[in-house]
Each structure stands twice: as C-alpha cells, then as structure tokens.
Design an enzyme around this catalytic site. Sequence first.
Site, short mmCIF file in Angstrom:
data_model
loop_
_atom_site.label_atom_id
_atom_site.label_comp_id
_atom_site.label_asym_id
_atom_site.label_seq_id
_atom_site.Cartn_x
_atom_site.Cartn_y
_atom_site.Cartn_z
N ASP A 27 -46.54 55.66 -1.45
CA ASP A 27 -46.97 54.60 -0.54
C ASP A 27 -46.99 55.11 0.90
O ASP A 27 -46.23 56.00 1.27
CB ASP A 27 -46.00 53.41 -0.66
CG ASP A 27 -46.57 52.14 -0.02
OD1 ASP A 27 -47.79 52.10 0.24
OD2 ASP A 27 -45.79 51.22 0.23
N ASN A 76 -55.29 47.41 -7.08
CA ASN A 76 -56.02 48.21 -6.07
C ASN A 76 -57.54 48.09 -6.19
O ASN A 76 -58.27 48.41 -5.25
CB ASN A 76 -55.63 49.69 -6.14
CG ASN A 76 -54.25 50.00 -5.59
OD1 ASN A 76 -53.64 51.00 -5.96
ND2 ASN A 76 -53.74 49.16 -4.69
#
Length: 259
Positions: A27, A76
């Site tokens: 991340d 996503n």
Amino acid sequence: MSDPVPAPPPGYTGAAWLPRHVAIIMDGNGRWAERRGRPRLEGHAYGAQSVREIVTACRELDSIKALTLYAFSVQNWGRPDEEVEHLMGLLLDYLVEEKSTIMDNGIRLQAIGQIDRLPAKVLGQLRYLEELSKANRDMTLTLALSYGGREEIVLACQRVAARVLAGELAVEAIDESEIEKHLYTHDLPPVDLLIRTSGEMRISNFLLWQVAYAEIVVTDVLWPDFRRPELYASLEQYKGRQRRYGLTGAQVTPPSTGS
Ligand code: FPP
C-alpha cells in the site's frame, strides 16, 4: 554506479525461525507519488520495482517458501480506467520481463482471484508462466489479482455445498480442512507473517481465512520505498514475536530447567 545490494543480516539465510509464508499488502503507491508532486501512476511504477526486489530478496533467504502479494483487489476494478489500465500494463511487463528471474530461481508463479476478469493479454502471459514454472519448488510466488478474501470464502462455501448436494459429503463432515481444500491457497502453508506498508491498520479483504494466526507487521514505509532493508526490519520484528495460537506464554515456551 548503482548502490550495492544490502546483504541479509547474519544468520538470516536458511534460518529455521524465518516465516515460511509471507503475505504483503502493498500500500501507499499513490501517496508516494503525490508527496513528490508526481502522478499516481508513477507510484505504481516504482511499486513494481519494489515487487522485483522483494521477490528476489525473499528467495535469497531460502527458508521463505511462499510469498503472496496483494497486487489488485476485486474492489480495485472501481478505480479510474486509466489507473486500472496502467496497473494491468505493469503487471504484463512484470510477467514478461521477470520470466528468467522466476525460472532461474526455482520460483513457482501462480495467481489467485477472479483471474478470468483480467485482460486477455495479461491472462495469456499469466497462464503461460504458471504452466512453465509449475514444477519449480524453491518458493511459490502468488499474485493476488482481482482478489477478495470474502469472495474466496463464498466460492469455497459454494463448492462445499455442491459436494453436499451431490451426496459426496455429509453436513457433519464439514470441518476446517474441508473448507481449506476449496480455497485458492489450498496448497500453501498458513500465513506466518502479514506485512502492510503505509501505516494503515486494515486487512482490506486480504486472505481473511489464511491470516487467522499470522503475525502482523505494519510499517509506515510506503510500498515504493519498501526494499531489502525494510524487509529485513519486518523480519526482525517477526523474530521477536512469541506465537501462542491461543495458548499461554508458559505453554509455548516452557521455562528452562537448567542442566
Ligand atoms: C496500493 O497503493 C497498491 C495497489 C492498489 C497496486 C499494487 C501494484 C503494484 C505494486 C505494482 C504492480 C504489481 C506487480 C505485481 C508488478 P494505493 O494506490 O492504494 O496507494 P495510496 O493508498 O497511497 O493511494
């Protein structure tokens, strides 16, 4: 001249205490770029370089037999088209360019998730490399792509229910091992160490079943900056943990009796 590659700390390579299975939530690519006043896409490109370095570094340590990277979640797909396309392009580049690294290092590559949703070119290269590397035994690199932990558990439930309906399985016979058999990760050891970069304290739908007893290391380092030294620092934290699996500290480390 490029910087010398930092060697693993003494006693790391081949050590029995190292996690067998490391999983990483990669991340912070976007923030890495934004902090530099650069487009988010640049953060992903540097993040892909971290992927290359961390795969090689884990393999060098020898005792890590499975590395699972959260590269793209089911959720996503909802990002802007340009970002999704860029990520798919980076993934394709990785699968093409890293073929020799994967093969030369005895790495078995596989993908988990709703793989059929990937663009045809990515899917083709993925299937090709999965097939080519399937006999490799030194480490399994699993890319979680179009992946969701809840989605994986739902799929496992559907498969178990189908076996019950077909008369192959009694309801009372459903146990943990029966569920595990139907997870994408059925042939991987349980996750020992879960690393999350960028300081967020979340699991984000990653390997929900598999991290039941994982040690968790969260680092503030953003993924594009997560390289060998940051991996070794995470492993050092893991080394200091006492894994108790619900038992007491005294049960898992009985006091020494002396000689
Ligand atoms: C999270 O950062 C990262 C991703 C959604 C994608 C991860 C992809 C890569 C590391 C590169 C390509 C992968 C491979 C396997 C070559 P974010 O965009 O959510 O960052 P932010 O929270 O700072 O916005």
